[in-house]
Design an enzyme around this catalytic site. Structure first.
Site, PDB file in Angstrom:
ATOM      1  N   TYR A 161      44.410  47.935  34.771  1.00 36.09           N
ATOM      2  CA  TYR A 161      45.712  48.562  34.966  1.00 36.09           C
ATOM      3  C   TYR A 161      46.091  49.390  33.739  1.00 36.09           C
ATOM      4  O   TYR A 161      46.557  48.868  32.721  1.00 36.09           O
ATOM      5  CB  TYR A 161      46.792  47.515  35.225  1.00 36.09           C
ATOM      6  CG  TYR A 161      46.528  46.623  36.418  1.00 36.09           C
ATOM      7  CD1 TYR A 161      45.713  47.021  37.465  1.00 36.09           C
ATOM      8  CD2 TYR A 161      47.114  45.354  36.495  1.00 36.09           C
ATOM      9  CE1 TYR A 161      45.477  46.197  38.557  1.00 36.09           C
ATOM     10  CE2 TYR A 161      46.889  44.521  37.590  1.00 36.09           C
ATOM     11  CZ  TYR A 161      46.064  44.946  38.613  1.00 36.09           C
ATOM     12  OH  TYR A 161      45.833  44.117  39.691  1.00 36.09           O
ATOM     13  N   HIS A 192      37.508  40.523  38.881  1.00 38.42           N
ATOM     14  CA  HIS A 192      38.293  41.563  39.542  1.00 38.42           C
ATOM     15  C   HIS A 192      37.396  42.490  40.365  1.00 38.42           C
ATOM     16  O   HIS A 192      36.500  43.148  39.832  1.00 38.42           O
ATOM     17  CB  HIS A 192      39.032  42.370  38.471  1.00 38.42           C
ATOM     18  CG  HIS A 192      40.175  43.185  38.975  1.00 38.42           C
ATOM     19  ND1 HIS A 192      40.873  44.078  38.183  1.00 38.42           N
ATOM     20  CD2 HIS A 192      40.770  43.247  40.197  1.00 38.42           C
ATOM     21  CE1 HIS A 192      41.834  44.641  38.883  1.00 38.42           C
ATOM     22  NE2 HIS A 192      41.788  44.162  40.113  1.00 38.42           N
TER      23      HIS A 192
END
Length: 320
Positions: free
Chosen positions: A48, A132
């Site tokens: 992010y 992830h």
């Protein structure tokens, strides 16, 4: 094992300038509003904003009692500084630090990624670490990635370990094959999407694996059901827009916003421990907190089934 996770979490992708830039002050105000509204779970990732989300979240939580909140981040993408003249794909994040992402699920890579995250977050441990989006790196998960994460758990750098991704079939396989504590499933267990009900959730219930649900609005359609709304990051098909609009009409008959129903619905399954929702402003943080507390009569869910908007074999939430 079943993991104790607060039922409502703040997804912190927006703090990494997802879709649009925000100032450090705006990012801090979002986290501050979440704390004021009673949020005690925060989820972030190196992906992010190539570390920007973690940095901003760490600054906003600095000085807080570490035992007062639950913190999760992710591994699998290792960050490095860009070389002179090198560029990095935006990946929907804008005005971010000059860093690149590189897939690395080796033992050393997992460890280095987590250590860097801890430094950005200003802490010595995270409560949960997810691998992830490993759908294109499955063999690496089995060869090195998950064992490396389990090693960090044994060293108490991590409390619980698992996977975070959009592919519920992969999550079901990992839960079945490995000693997974918790998974984060995005956009596959919502009022519009039952995929996880058919693969992941039965496996999680059998194994005692906790499930965190993200993407409860399917990237926008269940938040604002209109033509042009996003569904799974692209323009929603006409038939899904119509279905979401009909759901909103049923909800309105019970004086319940569609967004409140979308936030509550995942808890219909007993494997679900938490829902994580992003926010682009302090106002949206407060709105989501209020929606999560909304009283929803059981009759609303029954009406959605009778209207053919929820399948009859699906579980339904109960209680306020």
């Amino acid at each position: 094992m079943t993991v104790d996770i607060p039922p409502l979490g703040l997804g912190c992708a927006n703090l990494g300038n997802l879709y649009r830039p925000m100032t450090d002050e705006d990012a801090g105000a979002i986290v501050g509003a979440a704390l004021d509204a009673g949020y005690t779970y925060f989820d972030t990732a190196p992906h992010y904003g190539v570390g920007l989300s973690e940095e901003r979240l760490g600054r906003a939580l600095a000085g807080r009692d570490r035992a007062s909140y639950t913190l999760s981040t992710k591994v699998g993408r290792r960050l490095r500084d860009l070389a002179p003249g090198e560029t990095e794909p935006a990946c929907d994040f804008f005005d971010v630090p000059a860093r690149a992402r590189a897939w690395d699920l080796t033992r050393d890579g997992i460890r280095a990624t987590l250590e860097s995250s801890l430094e950005r977050l200003g802490t010595d441990r995270v409560d949960i670490a997810f691998i992830h989006d490993p759908e294109n790196h499955v063999q690496e998960v089995y060869d090195t990635g998950f064992a490396a994460l389990a090693e960090l758990k044994a060293e108490k750098m991590v409390g619980a370990i698992g996977f975070g991704m959009n592919f519920s079939d992969h999550l079901a396989r990992f839960v079945t094959d490995l000693d997974v504590d918790v998974v984060m499933c995005a956009s596959r267990w919502t009022m519009l999407e039952r995929t996880a009900f058919d693969d992941l959730l039965p496996a999680a219930e059998r194994r005692g694996t906790s499930v965190v649900v993200a993407g409860v609005y399917n990237t926008g359609l269940l938040a604002d059901p209109r033509p042009g709304a996003r569904y799974d990051y692209t323009a929603a098909p006409v038939e899904l827009v119509s279905r979401a609009q009909r759901m909103a009409e049923v909800c309105a008959r019970f004086d319940v916003p569609l967004k409140a129903a979308a936030l509550r619905y995942p808890f219909a399954h007993p494997a679900v421990a938490s829902v994580v929702v992003g926010a682009s402003s302090p106002g949206s943080v407060r709105e989501n907190a209020a929606l999560a507390r909304q009283d929803i009569p059981d009759g609303l869910w029954t009406a959605l089934v009778e209207e053919g908007l929820l399948d009859r074999d699906l579980p339904l939430p109960s209680g306020p």
